[in-house]
Design a protein around this motif. Structure first.
Motif, PDB file in Angstrom:
ATOM      1  N   SER A   8       0.829  -1.210   0.000  1.00  0.00           N
ATOM      2  CA  SER A   8       0.000   0.000   0.000  1.00  0.00           C
ATOM      3  C   SER A   8       0.860   1.256   0.000  1.00  0.00           C
ATOM      4  O   SER A   8       0.554   2.233  -0.695  1.00  0.00           O
ATOM      5  N   ALA A   9       1.944   1.260   0.765  1.00  0.00           N
ATOM      6  CA  ALA A   9       2.838   2.413   0.824  1.00  0.00           C
ATOM      7  C   ALA A   9       3.509   2.640  -0.530  1.00  0.00           C
ATOM      8  O   ALA A   9       3.637   3.777  -0.986  1.00  0.00           O
ATOM      9  N   VAL A  10       3.921   1.577  -1.194  1.00  0.00           N
ATOM     10  CA  VAL A  10       4.565   1.692  -2.506  1.00  0.00           C
ATOM     11  C   VAL A  10       3.568   2.235  -3.534  1.00  0.00           C
ATOM     12  O   VAL A  10       3.892   3.129  -4.323  1.00  0.00           O
ATOM     13  N   LYS A  11       2.342   1.710  -3.517  1.00  0.00           N
ATOM     14  CA  LYS A  11       1.324   2.187  -4.456  1.00  0.00           C
ATOM     15  C   LYS A  11       1.010   3.659  -4.217  1.00  0.00           C
ATOM     16  O   LYS A  11       0.874   4.440  -5.163  1.00  0.00           O
ATOM     17  N   ALA A  12       0.910   4.066  -2.955  1.00  0.00           N
ATOM     18  CA  ALA A  12       0.630   5.464  -2.631  1.00  0.00           C
ATOM     19  C   ALA A  12       1.760   6.366  -3.128  1.00  0.00           C
ATOM     20  O   ALA A  12       1.515   7.447  -3.667  1.00  0.00           O
ATOM     21  N   GLU A  13       2.995   5.916  -2.946  1.00  0.00           N
ATOM     22  CA  GLU A  13       4.133   6.710  -3.407  1.00  0.00           C
ATOM     23  C   GLU A  13       4.138   6.822  -4.932  1.00  0.00           C
ATOM     24  O   GLU A  13       4.414   7.894  -5.482  1.00  0.00           O
ATOM     25  N   LEU A  14       3.814   5.749  -5.644  1.00  0.00           N
ATOM     26  CA  LEU A  14       3.749   5.796  -7.102  1.00  0.00           C
ATOM     27  C   LEU A  14       2.662   6.760  -7.582  1.00  0.00           C
ATOM     28  O   LEU A  14       2.866   7.516  -8.534  1.00  0.00           O
ATOM     29  N   VAL A  15       1.528   6.752  -6.916  1.00  0.00           N
ATOM     30  CA  VAL A  15       0.440   7.670  -7.284  1.00  0.00           C
ATOM     31  C   VAL A  15       0.867   9.108  -7.039  1.00  0.00           C
ATOM     32  O   VAL A  15       0.645   9.989  -7.881  1.00  0.00           O
ATOM     33  N   LEU A  16       1.481   9.375  -5.896  1.00  0.00           N
ATOM     34  CA  LEU A  16       1.932  10.738  -5.602  1.00  0.00           C
ATOM     35  C   LEU A  16       2.974  11.207  -6.610  1.00  0.00           C
ATOM     36  O   LEU A  16       2.957  12.360  -7.041  1.00  0.00           O
ATOM     37  N   ASN A  17       3.885  10.341  -6.986  1.00  0.00           N
ATOM     38  CA  ASN A  17       4.889  10.708  -7.995  1.00  0.00           C
ATOM     39  C   ASN A  17       4.239  11.014  -9.337  1.00  0.00           C
ATOM     40  O   ASN A  17       4.646  11.953 -10.032  1.00  0.00           O
ATOM     41  N   ALA A  18       3.218  10.247  -9.711  1.00  0.00           N
ATOM     42  CA  ALA A  18       2.520  10.500 -10.973  1.00  0.00           C
ATOM     43  C   ALA A  18       1.798  11.844 -10.923  1.00  0.00           C
ATOM     44  O   ALA A  18       1.817  12.605 -11.886  1.00  0.00           O
ATOM     45  N   VAL A  19       1.171  12.154  -9.792  1.00  0.00           N
ATOM     46  CA  VAL A  19       0.468  13.432  -9.644  1.00  0.00           C
ATOM     47  C   VAL A  19       1.471  14.581  -9.698  1.00  0.00           C
ATOM     48  O   VAL A  19       1.240  15.589 -10.379  1.00  0.00           O
ATOM     49  N   ARG A  20       2.593  14.446  -9.000  1.00  0.00           N
ATOM     50  CA  ARG A  20       3.624  15.495  -9.048  1.00  0.00           C
ATOM     51  C   ARG A  20       4.131  15.719 -10.461  1.00  0.00           C
ATOM     52  O   ARG A  20       4.304  16.839 -10.912  1.00  0.00           O
ATOM     53  N   SER A  21       4.373  14.629 -11.182  1.00  0.00           N
ATOM     54  CA  SER A  21       4.866  14.722 -12.553  1.00  0.00           C
ATOM     55  C   SER A  21       3.864  15.447 -13.442  1.00  0.00           C
ATOM     56  O   SER A  21       4.227  16.296 -14.254  1.00  0.00           O
ATOM     57  N   THR A  22       2.587  15.136 -13.274  1.00  0.00           N
ATOM     58  CA  THR A  22       1.537  15.794 -14.067  1.00  0.00           C
ATOM     59  C   THR A  22       1.470  17.275 -13.747  1.00  0.00           C
ATOM     60  O   THR A  22       1.363  18.108 -14.657  1.00  0.00           O
ATOM     61  N   LEU A  23       1.541  17.637 -12.485  1.00  0.00           N
ATOM     62  CA  LEU A  23       1.464  19.045 -12.097  1.00  0.00           C
ATOM     63  C   LEU A  23       2.657  19.835 -12.625  1.00  0.00           C
ATOM     64  O   LEU A  23       2.503  20.960 -13.094  1.00  0.00           O
ATOM     65  N   VAL A  24       3.842  19.261 -12.576  1.00  0.00           N
ATOM     66  CA  VAL A  24       5.030  19.944 -13.072  1.00  0.00           C
ATOM     67  C   VAL A  24       4.920  20.154 -14.573  1.00  0.00           C
ATOM     68  O   VAL A  24       5.223  21.222 -15.093  1.00  0.00           O
ATOM     69  N   THR A  25       4.438  19.154 -15.302  1.00  0.00           N
ATOM     70  CA  THR A  25       4.278  19.268 -16.749  1.00  0.00           C
ATOM     71  C   THR A  25       3.293  20.375 -17.090  1.00  0.00           C
ATOM     72  O   THR A  25       3.525  21.166 -17.991  1.00  0.00           O
TER      73      THR A  25
END
Length: 75
Positions: A8-25
């Motif tokens: 669950s922690a790994v999945k949450a971190e992957l989702v947060l990284n994807a959201v950060r990447s989208t916001l930066v783009t």
């Protein structure tokens, strides 16, 4: 830490990284548009400055004279 918690922690971190990447783009895309608008405004100001600095009457007389020479007319 159990496997379920770790997964669950790994999945949450992957989702947060994807959201950060989208916001930066998205932010970078907006910055590109803003830079483009700034360049267009700067070019327009330069053109307005050049046109304002040149005496319009003498410019029109020069163009009419050049056209007259090219066409052979008395313009």
């Amino acid at each position: 830490m159990s496997n379920l918690m770790l997964a669950s922690a790994v999945k949450a971190e992957l989702v947060l990284n994807a959201v950060r990447s989208t916001l930066v783009t998205r932010r970078e895309r907006g910055a590109d548009a803003l830079e483009y608008v700034g360049m267009v405004v700067l070019a327009a100001l330069i053109v307005v400055g050049i046109v304002g600095a040149v005496n319009i009457d003498s410019l029109s007389n020069a163009v009419e004279s050049a056209v007259g020479k090219i066409t052979g007319g008395n313009s």
